[in-house]
Design an enzyme around this catalytic site. Structure first.
Site, PDB file in Angstrom:
ATOM      1  N   SER A 208       0.823  -1.208   0.000  1.00  0.00           N
ATOM      2  CA  SER A 208       0.000   0.000   0.000  1.00  0.00           C
ATOM      3  C   SER A 208       0.861   1.264   0.000  1.00  0.00           C
ATOM      4  O   SER A 208       1.838   1.344   0.750  1.00  0.00           O
ATOM      5  CB  SER A 208      -0.869  -0.079   1.270  1.00  0.00           C
ATOM      6  OG  SER A 208      -1.594   1.082   1.496  1.00  0.00           O
TER       7      SER A 208
ATOM      8  N   LYS B 273     -18.365  13.263  -5.188  1.00  0.00           N
ATOM      9  CA  LYS B 273     -17.493  14.431  -5.382  1.00  0.00           C
ATOM     10  C   LYS B 273     -17.695  14.970  -6.801  1.00  0.00           C
ATOM     11  O   LYS B 273     -18.584  15.774  -7.022  1.00  0.00           O
ATOM     12  CB  LYS B 273     -16.057  14.047  -5.052  1.00  0.00           C
ATOM     13  CG  LYS B 273     -15.936  13.556  -3.587  1.00  0.00           C
ATOM     14  CD  LYS B 273     -14.535  13.224  -3.189  1.00  0.00           C
ATOM     15  CE  LYS B 273     -14.445  12.392  -1.932  1.00  0.00           C
ATOM     16  NZ  LYS B 273     -14.848  12.991  -0.690  1.00  0.00           N
TER      17      LYS B 273
ATOM     18  N   THR C 287      -5.716  13.537   9.504  1.00  0.00           N
ATOM     19  CA  THR C 287      -5.932  13.488   8.058  1.00  0.00           C
ATOM     20  C   THR C 287      -4.590  13.584   7.335  1.00  0.00           C
ATOM     21  O   THR C 287      -4.372  12.952   6.307  1.00  0.00           O
ATOM     22  CB  THR C 287      -6.884  14.625   7.625  1.00  0.00           C
ATOM     23  OG1 THR C 287      -8.049  14.542   8.439  1.00  0.00           O
ATOM     24  CG2 THR C 287      -7.277  14.527   6.183  1.00  0.00           C
TER      25      THR C 287
HETATM   26  N1  PLP Z   1     -11.014   7.622  -0.940  1.00  0.00           N
HETATM   27  C1  PLP Z   1     -10.467   8.847  -0.887  1.00  0.00           C
HETATM   28  C2  PLP Z   1      -9.110   9.047  -1.456  1.00  0.00           C
HETATM   29  C3  PLP Z   1     -11.161   9.924  -0.302  1.00  0.00           C
HETATM   30  O1  PLP Z   1     -10.611  11.132  -0.228  1.00  0.00           O
HETATM   31  C4  PLP Z   1     -12.456   9.683   0.226  1.00  0.00           C
HETATM   32  C5  PLP Z   1     -13.254  10.752   0.868  1.00  0.00           C
HETATM   33  O2  PLP Z   1     -12.956  11.867   1.009  1.00  0.00           O
HETATM   34  C6  PLP Z   1     -12.976   8.392   0.138  1.00  0.00           C
HETATM   35  C7  PLP Z   1     -12.234   7.378  -0.433  1.00  0.00           C
HETATM   36  C8  PLP Z   1     -14.348   8.101   0.653  1.00  0.00           C
HETATM   37  O3  PLP Z   1     -15.296   8.523  -0.289  1.00  0.00           O
HETATM   38  P1  PLP Z   1     -16.830   8.685   0.106  1.00  0.00           P
HETATM   39  O4  PLP Z   1     -16.974  10.075   0.595  1.00  0.00           O
HETATM   40  O5  PLP Z   1     -17.613   8.392  -1.140  1.00  0.00           O
HETATM   41  O6  PLP Z   1     -17.112   7.662   1.173  1.00  0.00           O
END
Ligand code: PLP
Length: 419
Positions: free
Chosen positions: A157, A268, A383
């Site tokens: 990963s 998004k 984050t």
């Molecule tokens: N993957 C990434 C890279 C994200 O930034 C996010 C959410 O911000 C997600 C997955 C999760 O997406 P969702 O908001 O559709 O659950």
């Protein structure tokens, strides 16, 4: 007892007595430390107006009604406020009701769920797709399920992968290796050291949400294939925005058939809600059949599926919107540069101004909102790593030249005062 004590924040051991645990003190101490570090999360009420977006309305701490311009929404292409998407949502809600009221297996599958999954498979040139409540759940479920099903599977990963990927890998129980961000050499070292007989999955994002950096997808796929590993890409911040049809970065490189599993969101670029994976039929069928996060939850409402489907259709048809958005990004960055502001270099649409201090990051954000009517949520730990706190700036199709000029001048002023 000792193990439990180790997990407590420093200075809080006294809250646990020998006979009873003072839960309230424990939680209070946790929150206290979070506030002290500047990492406590305050939610601003961003009362969105479809008509006035990116402007929104909120009430400040003094109870005054205020408005501000949103510079951190992920509604990049303004599809959440597109008339046809809204109409579809409301039309199908009236026809089918507000909710699906069932899991997919028990009365929660409709023609709208099926149509959306067919559209998603077609968008990504894959045999099949599976729709989840969000891309977080899609990552968590897909990775944990694959990892459990493949005997002795190893997950490899990227270090900047999203929390949902990290949690998915954790839940799989697999052995895990983390390669340095976008570092092909490091990835190859890891792959070369693993037994060729072990199943492996290389997991990465196409656009990293909190740095805006773009993965070397072609090279990642090539390496994975060399070592017979499956590839899993999170295209959450790219779908709708890149590729001829809006299928993301992998598609823009013509690699749709080379990647094994694609994860995306409808929340998004597509402006609605929900997440998905797209892959060959048997991979999707395995996740559909064994994935707890897919099986044991109520499916999203039919109207949501239908609105998401409409949004994809509109963005596939509107070939001009993607170059227009990229031009806007270029213009925005030029405006920032002209004002002497620096930002992290990347080829995506996510603009990062690094602050490197959580308290300053929050202060900048507060001042921009209170005094300039500009809203950017500070991005702090967890984050991003400590020391990498930043302002993550996102532009939408509705931000005008005048917004950009005002933004750049205001940001410069505030940075000069606080940093
Ligand atoms: N993957 C990434 C890279 C994200 O930034 C996010 C959410 O911000 C997600 C997955 C999760 O997406 P969702 O908001 O559709 O659950």
């Amino acid at each position: 007892m000792e193990r439990a004590l180790e997990t407590l924040p420093s200075g809080s051991k006294e809250i646990i007595g020998l006979k009873s645990v003072d839960y309230n003190s424990y939680f209070t101490t946790k929150i206290f430390h979070l506030k002290e570090e500047g990492n406590y999360r305050y939610f601003l009420e961003v009362n969105k107006s479809a008509q006035h977006f990116p402007k929104f309305y909120y009430e400040n701490e003094l109870g005054e009604k205020k408005s501000a311009v949103n510079w951190c929404s992920n509604d990049y292409l303004c599809m959440s406020i597109h008339e046809e998407v809204i109409s579809k949502l409301s039309f199908v809600s009236h026809k089918s009701g507000a909710g699906s009221s069932g899991t997919r297996n028990i009365s929660g599958t409709t023609i709208h769920h099926r149509e959306l999954e067919n559209t998603l498979a077609d968008l990504h040139k894959k045999e099949s797709a599976l729709f989840f409540s969000g891309a977080y759940l899609a990552n968590l479920t897909a990775l944990s399920t694959l990892g459990k099903i493949l005997p002795d599977c190893v997950m490899i990963s990227d270090e900047q992968n999203h929390a949902s990927i990290i949690e998915g890998i954790k839940a799989s129980g697999c052995e895990k290796y983390v390669f340095r961000h976008n570092n092909l050499e490091h990835l190859e070292q890891i792959l070369a050291d693993l037994s060729p007989s072990l199943p492996k999955i290389v997991v990465f994002e196409s656009i990293y949400s909190m740095s805006g950096s773009v993965a070397p997808i072609k090279e990642l796929i090539k390496l994975a294939k060399k070592y017979n590993a499956l590839t899993y890409v999170d295209e959450v911040h790219a779908v709708g925005l890149y590729g001829d049809d809006g299928a993301g970065i992998t598609s823009s490189l013509g690699l749709d058939h080379e990647i094994d599993i694609i994860n995306g969101t409808l929340a998004k670029g597509f402006g609605v809600i929900g997440g998905y994976i797209a892959a060959q039929k048997n991979i999707v069928d395995v996740i559909r059949s064994f994935g707890s996060g897919f099986i044991f939850t109520t499916s999203l409402p039919p109207a949501v599926c239908s609105a998401a489907n409409k949004s994809i259709e509109l963005l596939r048809d509107n070939k001009r919107i993607r170059p227009a958005y990229q031009n806007k990004i270029k213009r925005f960055r030029l405006v920032l540069t002209n004002e002497g502001l620096s930002f992290a270099p990347n080829t995506s649409h996510i603009t990062i101004v690094t602050v490197g201090d959580s308290l300053k990051c929050r202060k900048i954000s507060d001042k921009l909102l209170d005094e300039y009517g500009i809203y950017i949520q500070p991005i702090n730990y967890p984050t991003v790593k400590r020391g990498e706190e930043c302002l993550r700036i996102t532009l939408s199709m509705r931000h005008e030249e005048s917004d950009m000029l005002y933004f750049a001048k205001s940001l410069k002023q505030v940075l000069n005062e606080i940093i």
